[in-house]
Design a protein around this motif. Structure first.
Motif: not given
Length: 631
Positions: A547-565
């Motif tokens: 319910e409160n987890d990051i989805g696959a799409q958002m995870r890819q965006i954050l990882e591509a921007s160099g942010q820790a997920v």
């Protein structure tokens, strides 16, 4: 004019060579566009001089009446366009005319900082439009001097558009720029006064600067007849009443402002009076500019104060998600010595921004009534508009009404469904708007998450743009209906499930508790939980997001921007009525049960579009199972 000195022959940037070929052979179907582009550039140069002269009056040498002159010589086969605007120095000529659409901005911005950098957004008078000269000319000569520099620092630029250009220092008595086009044999008919006048009236009648051409002699002319006469109204179009401006004039002005070759989709012309007085003329383009998604891209409206040009990239008047809008704002209330800092802190700007934003959204709402035209807009600017719910809380409902989605209601996959359409089709008792986020429409359309929705004939929005999951984090409801991710959490259909359905689900869950416990052991750390699914009717298993987890799409965006997920684990749901689950539940061999469980988990991950962390191990397990079945 003295002899040329410090003469050089230089090569065009590679992109310019390619552009010249494209210009000459492909881009322009209408040759006369060259004059519109050169006059538009000249007008920009005059605007920039007027702006800089506010803080440096010395730039205006003697009496200064802004004007553009167009001359021609039939015998020589030339057309000349001259302005008394800002002009250019030698370095600017090399950079601006030797490099595609540079307009001096890249190098200029690198050398500046702070407010100086923001205040000095000199578009330069030459962009792509200048190269349109080579459609009609086999040689182009440019004579220019930057205002404020001595006459001896004039510049002569010349090229045949064949990969090189010559540049030399000359004496030029007056600042500004004169462009001489040596016409090709098949374009000599442009060296005609009547034809040039007709082009000016059609394309540049609205330009505020006076456009002059040699006066046509008349029989009753006296000896002191002036050599030049105005051929345009020299009245800024936005200052005229709406009922006096025709559609063709609005389209022509749009092309002047934007250097676009297509007509706009729509426009809005308004004059506001009262405590705050300003005039706005806003346009919706038909296609996206190349730098629409560039973080450092410069966007905004042309700003005038009492018809004095200030900047052509005033970004403060519209929110970032409306950066595709083009047009003009002319205010009577802002001080003429406007600096960028004052502009940002002026409370009037906030009021104007609120009103202009509302006007653009209203314009989009009217445009949405034409489904075909709005589809064109959405194809070009839909992803930008999706930034709106996060940026503009006050207009969130209006923006939501303008969004378009693909859905299970339409198999075409086109984003044509408005939220109002979805709500109108909602089933009796449905109080939620369901959506599913994924990598592609094909993957979403066949997702196991949709099985129960198909069974109950419930429409689901299918979101596959990269920005969608991020957008839905800010879009909580529409028309009083909350949004629910069909692939997240423990699905609850509310009133769409009868009490009998809910009782049956609870009974099945109790009967399969033993299998749930065994699967938790088999899948171990790969999952956060295992439960009986209420989503599935055909597939054996599915992976749901917490319910409160990051989805696959958002995870890819954050990882591509160099942010820790943070690491998250899915919930494994299985279909208690599926034959494979029955086989699994009856499997006595522990090792075989674990292998089958892992195969089902990997298949569920593939179906959900998550991919596999260890594809080789999956293939190995599957091959072993196939060998056993074949034996």
């Amino acid at each position: 004019m003295s002899a040329e000195s410090h003469k050089e022959t230089l090569g065009f940037q590679t992109e310019v060579k390619q552009l010249l070929q494209l210009m000459i052979h492909s881009l322009y179907s209408n040759q006369e566009i060259f004059l519109r582009e050169l006059v538009s550039n000249a007008s920009d140069a005059i605007d920039h001089l007027r702006f800089q002269a506010i803080s440096d009056p010395g730039l205006l040498e003697g009496p200064h009446e802004p004007r553009i002159r167009i001359d021609f010589d039939k015998d020589a086969g030339t057309v000349t366009v001259e302005d008394n605007g800002i002009g250019m120095g030698r370095e600017e000529v090399i950079a601006n005319l030797g490099t595609i659409a540079r307009s001096g901005t890249a190098e200029l911005l690198r050398s500046m900082s702070g407010e100086q950098k923001k205040d000095s957004q000199l578009i330069g008078q030459f962009g792509v439009g200048f190269y349109s000269s080579f459609i009609v000319a086999d040689r182009v000569d440019v004579f220019t001097r930057r205002a404020g520099r001595p006459a001896a620092e004039g510049v002569h630029w010349s090229s045949r558009g064949d990969g090189e250009f010559d540049i030399a220092t000359i004496d030029k008595a007056e600042p500004g720029t004169r462009i001489v086009l040596h016409l090709k044999d098949d374009a000599k008919d442009f060296a005609d006064g009547w034809r040039l006048r007709d082009i000016v009236k059609r394309y540049a009648d609205h330009i505020g600067a006076r456009i002059e051409m040699p006066r046509t002699p008349r029989e009753d002319d006296a000896g002191d007849t002036p050599a030049w006469e105005a051929v345009n109204d020299a009245s800024a179009l936005w200052t005229r009443p709406r009922n006096e401006v025709g559609d063709e004039e609005y389209r022509s002005f749009y092309q002047h402002v934007t250097h676009d070759f297509q007509d706009p989709l729509a426009w809005s012309h308004n004059k506001v009076e009262g405590n705050l007085e300003y005039t706005s003329l806003l346009y919706l383009p038909a296609h996206a500019p190349f730098d629409l998604y560039h973080r450092d891209g410069s966007h905004g409206l042309k700003l005038y104060v009492q018809r004095v040009f200030i900047t052509d990239k005033a970004e403060q008047f519209l929110p970032r998600y409306l950066r595709f809008v083009r047009g003009v704002v002319d205010s009577s209330d802002l001080s003429l010595n406007v600096s960028r800092e004052i502009l940002q802190n002026n409370p009037m700007i906030g009021s104007m921004k609120t009103a202009l934003t509302r006007r653009v959204l209203d314009m989009l709402d009217r445009l949405s009534g034409d489904a075909e035209t709005y589809a064109t807009f959405w194809d070009q600017f839909g992803e930008v508009l999706k930034e709106g719910p996060a940026e503009d809380f006050g207009n969130r409902e209006k923006i939501a009404a303008l969004l378009r989605f693909a859905s299970t209601h339409d198999d075409s996959g086109k984003p044509s469904v408005a939220l109002a359409d979805y709500v109108a089709r909602m089933k009796e008792g449905q109080d939620r708007i369901y959506y599913l986020v994924g990598e592609s429409h094909t993957q979403l359309r066949n997702s196991p998450h949709l099985e129960v929705f198909r069974k109950k004939n419930i429409e689901v929005l299918l979101l596959s743009d990269r920005i969608d999951e991020w957008m839905m984090g800010y879009l909580h409801e529409f028309d009083g209906k909350s949004f629910v991710d069909a692939g997240r959490g423990d699905l609850d259909l509310g009133a769409l499930d009868s009490e009998a359905d809910k009782a049956a689900q609870e009974e099945v869950a109790k009967s399969r508790q033993g299998l749930v416990d065994r699967l938790k052991v088999a899948l171990g750390e790969q999952v956060s939980d295992v439960r009986v699914s209420h989503r599935l009717t055909d597939s054996p298993a599915v992976l749901a997001i917490g319910e409160n987890d990051i989805g696959a799409q958002m995870r890819q965006i954050l990882e591509a921007s160099g942010q820790a997920v943070p690491d998250t684990k899915p919930v494994f749901e299985f279909n208690p009525a599926h034959p494979l689950i029955d086989k699994l539940d009856g499997e006595p061999d522990g090792e075989r049960f674990d292998a089958l469980s892992l195969i089902l988990f990997d298949q569920a991950a593939l179906a959900a579009g998550h991919g596999l962390k260890d594809p080789a191990r999956y293939v190995g397990r599957l091959n072993k199972l196939l060998v056993e079945l074949a034996g």
